[in-house]
Write a protein that holds these residues in place. Structure first.
Motif, PDB file in Angstrom:
ATOM      1  N   VAL A  93       0.866  -1.184   0.000  1.00  0.00           N
ATOM      2  CA  VAL A  93       0.000   0.000   0.000  1.00  0.00           C
ATOM      3  C   VAL A  93       0.902   1.233   0.000  1.00  0.00           C
ATOM      4  O   VAL A  93       1.812   1.334   0.820  1.00  0.00           O
ATOM      5  N   ARG A  94       0.628   2.144  -0.930  1.00  0.00           N
ATOM      6  CA  ARG A  94       1.538   3.277  -1.087  1.00  0.00           C
ATOM      7  C   ARG A  94       0.810   4.607  -0.940  1.00  0.00           C
ATOM      8  O   ARG A  94      -0.186   4.847  -1.635  1.00  0.00           O
ATOM      9  N   ASN A  95       1.334   5.434  -0.046  1.00  0.00           N
ATOM     10  CA  ASN A  95       0.826   6.807   0.126  1.00  0.00           C
ATOM     11  C   ASN A  95       1.785   7.830  -0.468  1.00  0.00           C
ATOM     12  O   ASN A  95       1.401   8.956  -0.763  1.00  0.00           O
ATOM     13  N   GLY A  99      10.872   3.581  -3.323  1.00  0.00           N
ATOM     14  CA  GLY A  99      11.369   2.243  -3.628  1.00  0.00           C
ATOM     15  C   GLY A  99      11.128   1.783  -5.049  1.00  0.00           C
ATOM     16  O   GLY A  99      11.417   2.501  -6.013  1.00  0.00           O
ATOM     17  N   SER A 100      10.557   0.581  -5.186  1.00  0.00           N
ATOM     18  CA  SER A 100      10.442  -0.039  -6.512  1.00  0.00           C
ATOM     19  C   SER A 100       9.502   0.748  -7.425  1.00  0.00           C
ATOM     20  O   SER A 100       9.672   0.754  -8.642  1.00  0.00           O
ATOM     21  N   LEU A 101       8.510   1.423  -6.845  1.00  0.00           N
ATOM     22  CA  LEU A 101       7.573   2.184  -7.702  1.00  0.00           C
ATOM     23  C   LEU A 101       8.261   3.415  -8.289  1.00  0.00           C
ATOM     24  O   LEU A 101       8.033   3.775  -9.455  1.00  0.00           O
ATOM     25  N   ALA A 174       4.693   6.174   4.729  1.00  0.00           N
ATOM     26  CA  ALA A 174       4.878   6.367   3.280  1.00  0.00           C
ATOM     27  C   ALA A 174       4.346   5.170   2.497  1.00  0.00           C
ATOM     28  O   ALA A 174       3.664   5.327   1.488  1.00  0.00           O
ATOM     29  N   ASP A 175       4.683   3.954   2.955  1.00  0.00           N
ATOM     30  CA  ASP A 175       4.117   2.749   2.343  1.00  0.00           C
ATOM     31  C   ASP A 175       4.266   1.582   3.305  1.00  0.00           C
ATOM     32  O   ASP A 175       4.959   1.685   4.315  1.00  0.00           O
ATOM     33  N   PHE A 176       3.592   0.481   3.008  1.00  0.00           N
ATOM     34  CA  PHE A 176       3.739  -0.707   3.846  1.00  0.00           C
ATOM     35  C   PHE A 176       3.254  -1.942   3.099  1.00  0.00           C
ATOM     36  O   PHE A 176       2.548  -1.844   2.096  1.00  0.00           O
TER      37      PHE A 176
HETATM   38  P1  TMP Z   1       9.117  -1.652  -2.556  1.00  0.00           P
HETATM   39  O1  TMP Z   1       9.079  -0.188  -2.824  1.00  0.00           O
HETATM   40  O2  TMP Z   1      10.514  -2.204  -2.453  1.00  0.00           O
HETATM   41  O3  TMP Z   1       8.268  -2.423  -3.509  1.00  0.00           O
HETATM   42  O4  TMP Z   1       8.505  -1.888  -1.094  1.00  0.00           O
HETATM   43  C1  TMP Z   1       7.244  -1.371  -0.749  1.00  0.00           C
HETATM   44  C2  TMP Z   1       6.971  -1.575   0.733  1.00  0.00           C
HETATM   45  O5  TMP Z   1       6.772  -2.959   1.018  1.00  0.00           O
HETATM   46  C3  TMP Z   1       8.086  -1.141   1.667  1.00  0.00           C
HETATM   47  O6  TMP Z   1       7.519  -0.553   2.824  1.00  0.00           O
HETATM   48  C4  TMP Z   1       8.792  -2.394   2.059  1.00  0.00           C
HETATM   49  C5  TMP Z   1       7.716  -3.423   1.957  1.00  0.00           C
HETATM   50  N1  TMP Z   1       8.203  -4.708   1.481  1.00  0.00           N
HETATM   51  C6  TMP Z   1       8.339  -5.773   2.377  1.00  0.00           C
HETATM   52  O7  TMP Z   1       8.042  -5.633   3.553  1.00  0.00           O
HETATM   53  N2  TMP Z   1       8.787  -6.966   1.910  1.00  0.00           N
HETATM   54  C7  TMP Z   1       9.102  -7.180   0.620  1.00  0.00           C
HETATM   55  O8  TMP Z   1       9.484  -8.291   0.241  1.00  0.00           O
HETATM   56  C8  TMP Z   1       8.966  -6.070  -0.300  1.00  0.00           C
HETATM   57  C9  TMP Z   1       9.322  -6.219  -1.751  1.00  0.00           C
HETATM   58  C10 TMP Z   1       8.522  -4.860   0.181  1.00  0.00           C
END
Ligand code: TMP
Length: 239
Positions: A93-95, A99-101, A174-176
């Motif tokens: 969930v992203r606010n 990171g990857s996004l 920010a996200d979780f």
């Molecule tokens: P990301 O931006 O790397 O995709 O991660 C998004 C959010 O999800 C960030 O708060 C970290 C969490 N996350 C995990 O807890 N475990 C994981 O394996 C991944 C890829 C992300």
């Protein structure tokens, strides 16, 4: 509620059966991992902090009426939880863009998202947890459209509750990432963990990162990680 046999062991937790067929004990280890476990280190006491932080957050969500696996914290490293069959999907969930996004869309980290983005990833180590959509999940047989719709509603509630909860502690969520499982009656429960390992948490004023991100980026040492997690716990414990 004594432990019987080891049911499973993940990167940061062990799950034990108990004499009660409907309950498990979750044990928090001291490991900290990133890049799908490629980076894996031990930080003494981290498991204790994560157990405490998770207990605070899940207790709060229980009090909001969210059905979670958490029953109670039973000692420094362990919780008693409902036994569930896990749905192998990571819901992110992203606010804020991060990171990857940020990498995928080439948008600056820290950009506010006004419509809350929820993404799903297939939890599969061999495939390195690929980004999928609802159609893929249903095709793979790991969930149904109905189940996903129920979970998305729960997630919206969780995000609303947690945003307010953290904001009161001067923290921006920010996200979780969250995971869900089903009990013997097929009821859906929030499971796994919500902690600085699985969230991006920023100080409201300074924007200091209060989560695992600096570890992922090799920017801080083990002692600093412990200090950050301790700071998060202290803020959660403050009224
Ligand atoms: P990301 O931006 O790397 O995709 O991660 C998004 C959010 O999800 C960030 O708060 C970290 C969490 N996350 C995990 O807890 N475990 C994981 O394996 C991944 C890829 C992300």
């Amino acid at each position: 509620m004594n432990k019987t046999d080891l049911l499973s062991e993940g990167k940061t937790k062990k799950i034990y059966n108990t004499k009660n067929n409907f309950e498990v004990i979750i044990h928090y280890k001291d490991n900290i991992t990133s890049f799908n476990g490629k980076k894996n280190e031990l930080i003494s006491y981290k498991g204790v902090l994560n157990n405490e932080i998770n207990s605070c957050i899940f207790k709060f969500l229980n009090s909001c009426g969210i059905k979670t696996h958490f029953i109670k914290k039973i000692n420094k490293r362990e919780q008693l939880c409902h036994k569930l069959k896990m749905i192998p999907i990571e819901f992110v969930v992203r606010n804020f863009i991060c990171g990857s996004l940020s990498k995928r869309l080439k948008i600056k980290e820290g950009t506010k998202i006004t419509n809350q983005i929820t993404e799903i990833f297939y939890k599969n180590d061999k495939l390195k947890d690929p980004f999928i959509n609802d159609n893929h999940a249903v095709f793979l047989g790991i969930s149904s459209y109905n189940e996903l719709n129920i979970i998305y509603k729960i997630i919206n509630n969780i995000n609303n509750y947690l945003n307010k909860y953290f904001y009161k502690k001067n923290i921006i969520l920010a996200d979780f990432k969250v995971e869900f499982g089903k009990n013997y009656k097929n009821e859906i429960f929030l499971s796994d963990e919500i902690s600085p390992d699985t969230c991006r948490l920023w100080d409201k004023i300074t924007m200091k990162k209060l989560d695992k991100d600096p570890f992922r980026k090799n920017m801080i040492n083990k002692k600093e990680i412990l200090n950050i997690y301790t700071e998060v716990l202290e803020r959660l414990n403050k009224e």
